[in-house]
Scaffold this motif. Sequence first.
Motif, short mmCIF file in Angstrom:
data_model
loop_
_atom_site.label_atom_id
_atom_site.label_comp_id
_atom_site.label_asym_id
_atom_site.label_seq_id
_atom_site.Cartn_x
_atom_site.Cartn_y
_atom_site.Cartn_z
N LEU A 45 -6.63 19.68 -9.50
CA LEU A 45 -6.72 20.78 -10.46
C LEU A 45 -5.39 21.48 -10.68
O LEU A 45 -4.98 21.71 -11.82
N GLY A 46 -4.71 21.87 -9.60
CA GLY A 46 -3.45 22.57 -9.76
C GLY A 46 -2.43 21.77 -10.54
O GLY A 46 -1.71 22.31 -11.39
N ALA A 47 -2.39 20.48 -10.27
CA ALA A 47 -1.45 19.62 -10.99
C ALA A 47 -1.87 19.43 -12.44
O ALA A 47 -1.02 19.26 -13.33
N ALA B 11 1.10 35.96 -11.90
CA ALA B 11 1.73 37.27 -11.69
C ALA B 11 2.50 37.32 -10.38
O ALA B 11 3.52 38.02 -10.27
N ARG B 12 2.05 36.57 -9.37
CA ARG B 12 2.71 36.62 -8.07
C ARG B 12 4.12 36.04 -8.12
O ARG B 12 5.01 36.46 -7.36
N HIS B 13 4.36 35.10 -8.99
CA HIS B 13 5.72 34.58 -9.16
C HIS B 13 6.65 35.68 -9.69
O HIS B 13 7.81 35.78 -9.27
N PHE B 14 6.13 36.51 -10.57
CA PHE B 14 6.93 37.63 -11.08
C PHE B 14 7.14 38.68 -9.99
O PHE B 14 8.22 39.29 -9.90
N LEU B 15 6.13 38.90 -9.16
CA LEU B 15 6.28 39.87 -8.08
C LEU B 15 7.39 39.45 -7.11
O LEU B 15 8.10 40.30 -6.56
N GLU C 285 -5.76 42.24 -7.61
CA GLU C 285 -5.83 40.85 -7.14
C GLU C 285 -4.45 40.21 -7.02
O GLU C 285 -4.16 39.50 -6.06
N ALA C 286 -3.57 40.49 -7.97
CA ALA C 286 -2.22 39.88 -7.94
C ALA C 286 -1.41 40.34 -6.74
O ALA C 286 -0.52 39.63 -6.27
N THR C 287 -1.70 41.53 -6.24
CA THR C 287 -0.90 42.11 -5.16
C THR C 287 -1.55 41.95 -3.79
O THR C 287 -1.07 42.51 -2.80
N ARG C 288 -2.65 41.20 -3.69
CA ARG C 288 -3.30 41.00 -2.39
C ARG C 288 -2.34 40.34 -1.40
O ARG C 288 -1.68 39.35 -1.73
N PRO D 244 -5.98 33.80 -1.44
CA PRO D 244 -6.15 32.37 -1.16
C PRO D 244 -5.58 31.49 -2.26
O PRO D 244 -5.58 31.85 -3.44
N CYS D 245 -5.10 30.32 -1.86
CA CYS D 245 -4.63 29.29 -2.80
C CYS D 245 -3.57 29.84 -3.75
O CYS D 245 -3.57 29.53 -4.95
N ALA D 246 -2.68 30.67 -3.23
CA ALA D 246 -1.66 31.30 -4.06
C ALA D 246 -0.39 31.48 -3.24
O ALA D 246 -0.45 31.56 -2.01
N PRO D 247 0.78 31.56 -3.91
CA PRO D 247 2.02 31.79 -3.17
C PRO D 247 2.01 33.16 -2.51
O PRO D 247 1.43 34.11 -3.03
N ARG D 248 2.61 33.24 -1.35
CA ARG D 248 2.76 34.54 -0.69
C ARG D 248 3.78 35.38 -1.45
O ARG D 248 4.67 34.86 -2.11
N ILE D 249 3.61 36.71 -1.36
CA ILE D 249 4.57 37.60 -2.01
C ILE D 249 5.38 38.32 -0.94
O ILE D 249 4.92 38.53 0.18
N SER D 250 6.60 38.68 -1.30
CA SER D 250 7.54 39.24 -0.33
C SER D 250 7.45 40.75 -0.20
O SER D 250 8.22 41.35 0.54
N LEU D 251 6.52 41.38 -0.90
CA LEU D 251 6.36 42.82 -0.81
C LEU D 251 5.75 43.22 0.54
O LEU D 251 5.04 42.41 1.17
#
Length: 375
Positions: free
Chosen positions: A49-51, A134-138, A166-169, A173-180
């Motif tokens: 799916l992701g691909a 949105a997490r890529h932008f974060l 949700e974007a700032t959680r 799950p199944c999403a890149p980690r954010i550095s905040l």
Amino acid sequence: MTAKVPLKETALNAERIARIGREVRAVCPEFDADAFVTSVMADIPRLELGARIARTSEGLHTYLPVTGSQALDVLLRSLPPTAEAAGVPNDFGLHTYSPHSHFVARYLRTGEYLDQALAALARLTRYFSAEVAARHFLNDFPEETMKAVDTWARDEDYRTRRLASEATRPLLPCAPRISLPADAALPVLEQLYSDSSTYVRTSVANHLHDLSDTQPDLVLTTLQRWKDSGRTADKHFAFIARQALRSRLKKGWPAAYAFLGYAHDAPIDLSPLTLERTELADGDTLSFSATLTTTAAAPVHVMFVVSSTTPTGKPREKVYLLLRATAEPHSELQLTKDHVLRSTATAKLTPGAYSIALQVNGRRFPAAAFTVLTP
């Protein structure tokens, strides 16, 4: 029994890729929809799916006759006028539109297009939830994106408000980690915890649950402040608190139980746990029972814990809710359950020694042993 169709096959398939092509060509006649569909569908069947999302996004970039803000304008104009008009079946959205936010994150994540891109995500999330994009932008533009998140939290559309949480959680799950910092979005949650939408409040609860992994005391302090504010209905607050503390409840943390009104030292007794059978196979039912008594009325939160070891010898526990009730003095509360033991796609039931124990208000009572047989 009808075989379950994998999500990837229904999410992005030939019909939906063709639909994207038609919608884009309707607002941009120069877009070669036929070539787009042929190119993408040459690869889609073998992709997960992701691909598939990424390949469709790439196909749009390849065949759109424009780039940058002009490409974004085409994509936004290609959307049906509302999510309802698009046939979006639920709050989360329709996978047909998942490549659109991926396109924004992949091809417009630059300082030049930042404001336009973030505004686009606020709109696109109404068609398919855009928190991963949105997490890529974060990560790349944290300060600017958090300003946008604050605006999203006040949007008139509940799906955009939910995106802010949700974007700032911390542990989406199944999403890149954010550095905040893990608690960076607490001011956003302050805005949203009393939201009129269940979809938004559920995201707030899950966000706090993520935060409880590393800062449980902060979560309790936050919940207490919200409770004291009186801004949300009791039943809505109770849902948020239970969801936020669910992992801490499984771990038996007394403070979590106390906050929810379950005394860790309640005057209760539990009879020995009785198992109907002690030798079971994958797919069999584990039936158990016990009797709870108390000398004073006490709210009780009962879980059962199935313990085993992994094939590599590591301990493993699965914790399940059994019931929430009020035990009355000198009256027996029967605790019974028929629990099916079954392998899943993520956890195989391995043969060997197992045990089951009851946990009441965080207190773990003596376990009973059973065996899962080799097939």
